[in-house]
Scaffold this motif. Sequence first.
Motif, PDB file in Angstrom:
ATOM      1  N   GLY A  19      52.674 -35.503 -27.202  1.00  0.00           N
ATOM      2  CA  GLY A  19      52.150 -36.683 -27.884  1.00  0.00           C
ATOM      3  C   GLY A  19      51.146 -37.443 -27.049  1.00  0.00           C
ATOM      4  N   VAL A  20      51.482 -37.668 -25.781  1.00  0.00           N
ATOM      5  CA  VAL A  20      50.605 -38.385 -24.843  1.00  0.00           C
ATOM      6  C   VAL A  20      50.589 -37.583 -23.542  1.00  0.00           C
ATOM      7  N   PRO A  21      49.633 -36.667 -23.381  1.00  0.00           N
ATOM      8  CA  PRO A  21      49.591 -35.835 -22.176  1.00  0.00           C
ATOM      9  C   PRO A  21      49.582 -36.660 -20.895  1.00  0.00           C
ATOM     10  N   ARG A  22      50.449 -36.270 -19.952  1.00  0.00           N
ATOM     11  CA  ARG A  22      50.565 -36.923 -18.642  1.00  0.00           C
ATOM     12  C   ARG A  22      50.893 -38.413 -18.777  1.00  0.00           C
ATOM     13  N   LYS A  23      51.613 -38.764 -19.821  1.00  0.00           N
ATOM     14  CA  LYS A  23      51.812 -40.179 -20.130  1.00  0.00           C
ATOM     15  C   LYS A  23      52.488 -40.969 -19.018  1.00  0.00           C
ATOM     16  N   ASN A  24      53.401 -40.344 -18.281  1.00  0.00           N
ATOM     17  CA  ASN A  24      54.165 -41.098 -17.287  1.00  0.00           C
ATOM     18  C   ASN A  24      53.329 -41.626 -16.134  1.00  0.00           C
ATOM     19  N   ILE A  25      52.163 -41.020 -15.913  1.00  0.00           N
ATOM     20  CA  ILE A  25      51.297 -41.492 -14.830  1.00  0.00           C
ATOM     21  C   ILE A  25      49.960 -42.001 -15.355  1.00  0.00           C
ATOM     22  N   ARG A  26      49.855 -42.179 -16.670  1.00  0.00           N
ATOM     23  CA  ARG A  26      48.632 -42.755 -17.239  1.00  0.00           C
ATOM     24  C   ARG A  26      48.546 -44.231 -16.882  1.00  0.00           C
ATOM     25  N   ASP A  27      47.339 -44.733 -16.781  1.00  0.00           N
ATOM     26  CA  ASP A  27      47.139 -46.131 -16.396  1.00  0.00           C
ATOM     27  C   ASP A  27      47.527 -47.080 -17.525  1.00  0.00           C
ATOM     28  N   LEU A  28      48.255 -48.120 -17.158  1.00  0.00           N
ATOM     29  CA  LEU A  28      48.573 -49.207 -18.079  1.00  0.00           C
ATOM     30  C   LEU A  28      48.511 -50.509 -17.296  1.00  0.00           C
ATOM     31  N   GLY A  29      47.527 -51.316 -17.582  1.00  0.00           N
ATOM     32  CA  GLY A  29      47.400 -52.598 -16.899  1.00  0.00           C
ATOM     33  C   GLY A  29      47.167 -52.484 -15.414  1.00  0.00           C
ATOM     34  N   GLY A  30      46.492 -51.420 -14.990  1.00  0.00           N
ATOM     35  CA  GLY A  30      46.148 -51.272 -13.583  1.00  0.00           C
ATOM     36  C   GLY A  30      47.157 -50.538 -12.723  1.00  0.00           C
ATOM     37  N   LYS A  31      48.190 -49.967 -13.338  1.00  0.00           N
ATOM     38  CA  LYS A  31      49.164 -49.178 -12.578  1.00  0.00           C
ATOM     39  C   LYS A  31      49.727 -48.087 -13.475  1.00  0.00           C
ATOM     40  N   PRO A  32      50.302 -47.046 -12.878  1.00  0.00           N
ATOM     41  CA  PRO A  32      50.852 -45.956 -13.691  1.00  0.00           C
ATOM     42  C   PRO A  32      51.954 -46.461 -14.618  1.00  0.00           C
ATOM     43  N   LEU A  33      52.042 -45.852 -15.776  1.00  0.00           N
ATOM     44  CA  LEU A  33      53.062 -46.259 -16.743  1.00  0.00           C
ATOM     45  C   LEU A  33      54.455 -46.308 -16.119  1.00  0.00           C
ATOM     46  N   ILE A  34      54.793 -45.303 -15.334  1.00  0.00           N
ATOM     47  CA  ILE A  34      56.139 -45.229 -14.764  1.00  0.00           C
ATOM     48  C   ILE A  34      56.426 -46.366 -13.785  1.00  0.00           C
ATOM     49  N   ALA A  35      55.375 -46.941 -13.208  1.00  0.00           N
ATOM     50  CA  ALA A  35      55.553 -48.014 -12.228  1.00  0.00           C
ATOM     51  C   ALA A  35      56.179 -49.257 -12.855  1.00  0.00           C
ATOM     52  N   TRP A  36      55.890 -49.505 -14.122  1.00  0.00           N
ATOM     53  CA  TRP A  36      56.458 -50.678 -14.795  1.00  0.00           C
ATOM     54  C   TRP A  36      57.991 -50.607 -14.796  1.00  0.00           C
ATOM     55  N   THR A  37      58.512 -49.452 -15.094  1.00  0.00           N
ATOM     56  CA  THR A  37      59.963 -49.270 -15.147  1.00  0.00           C
ATOM     57  C   THR A  37      60.580 -49.327 -13.758  1.00  0.00           C
ATOM     58  N   ILE A  38      59.941 -48.675 -12.796  1.00  0.00           N
ATOM     59  CA  ILE A  38      60.467 -48.663 -11.425  1.00  0.00           C
ATOM     60  C   ILE A  38      60.515 -50.075 -10.852  1.00  0.00           C
ATOM     61  N   GLU A  39      59.457 -50.845 -11.038  1.00  0.00           N
ATOM     62  CA  GLU A  39      59.422 -52.213 -10.514  1.00  0.00           C
ATOM     63  C   GLU A  39      60.522 -53.073 -11.134  1.00  0.00           C
ATOM     64  N   ALA A  40      60.726 -52.940 -12.441  1.00  0.00           N
ATOM     65  CA  ALA A  40      61.761 -53.738 -13.112  1.00  0.00           C
ATOM     66  C   ALA A  40      63.148 -53.362 -12.592  1.00  0.00           C
ATOM     67  N   ALA A  41      63.374 -52.072 -12.354  1.00  0.00           N
ATOM     68  CA  ALA A  41      64.676 -51.616 -11.857  1.00  0.00           C
ATOM     69  C   ALA A  41      64.922 -52.060 -10.422  1.00  0.00           C
ATOM     70  N   LEU A  42      63.893 -51.983  -9.596  1.00  0.00           N
ATOM     71  CA  LEU A  42      64.043 -52.375  -8.190  1.00  0.00           C
ATOM     72  C   LEU A  42      64.349 -53.863  -8.040  1.00  0.00           C
ATOM     73  N   ALA A  43      63.937 -54.662  -9.016  1.00  0.00           N
ATOM     74  CA  ALA A  43      64.175 -56.109  -8.961  1.00  0.00           C
ATOM     75  C   ALA A  43      65.555 -56.508  -9.490  1.00  0.00           C
ATOM     76  N   SER A  44      66.322 -55.543  -9.971  1.00  0.00           N
ATOM     77  CA  SER A  44      67.640 -55.826 -10.541  1.00  0.00           C
ATOM     78  C   SER A  44      68.617 -56.364  -9.500  1.00  0.00           C
ATOM     79  N   ARG A  45      69.484 -57.256  -9.944  1.00  0.00           N
ATOM     80  CA  ARG A  45      70.547 -57.785  -9.074  1.00  0.00           C
ATOM     81  C   ARG A  45      71.680 -56.787  -8.909  1.00  0.00           C
ATOM     82  N   TYR A  46      71.800 -55.851  -9.849  1.00  0.00           N
ATOM     83  CA  TYR A  46      72.975 -54.997  -9.895  1.00  0.00           C
ATOM     84  C   TYR A  46      72.726 -53.549  -9.489  1.00  0.00           C
TER      85      TYR A  46
END
Length: 232
Positions: A19-46
């Motif tokens: 559906g979206v070739p290479r989607k996990n590393i495509r740019d979104l807002g100046g960073k790879p798509l996967i980076a959004w999820t990693i950053e949110a997870a790393l900031a978790s308290r738990y």
Amino acid sequence: MIDGLRVLALVPARGGSKGVPRKNIRDLGGKPLIAWTIEAALASRYIDDVVLSSDDAEIIETAVAWGASAPFVRPAELATDSADSLSVVRHALRALPTTYDVLVLLQPTSPLRSTADIDGAIGTCLQAGAAACVSICEVEKSPFWMMEVQGNGRLSRLLADKPLPTRRQDAPPSYTLNGAVYVARCSDLLAGNGFLGDDTVPWIMPKERSFDIDTEFDLKYLRFYLSEGQNG
């Protein structure tokens, strides 16, 4: 860690995507798509560890650069279009040397889910004593007015067994999975159970954080959405 329980965040990101070739590393807002999820997870308290499950060297390199760990490479048979997410989850739990109590599955295609959503789902699951918690959002169009086409070509209501509300505003709220957060106990997952069952509780998210990228249009629209927000 929460209540003495070790929490693993698993980010599944295979290399192949039609559906979206290479989607996990495509740019979104100046960073790879996967980076959004990693950053949110790393900031978790738990969350104790953020682990990537991928078969692709470039995705692995990108994820590690943004702070995730990649202690294994996903087997090719679990990186096909037909591979199910629960098999990927169970492989990861068995491949890791560390034992965890709770697993949080975070798909990169839901980049606007927040750290508060992740922690909220984890907390909701454990406070309720539930087997699992999944994120959902309210649907715009009620299923009470949805139809299906029968074999004879005639229409019938999808919820024909339920009375049709007199007015649309009288229909009860209806929800759909948004794909952003899945929480379950590792022991249940390894025993063959999934995230959806009679003992699953919801974490309700608003539409503006429930974007799920499945097509090129979704990616382009989200880029536009983010750029409009940045421009006021």
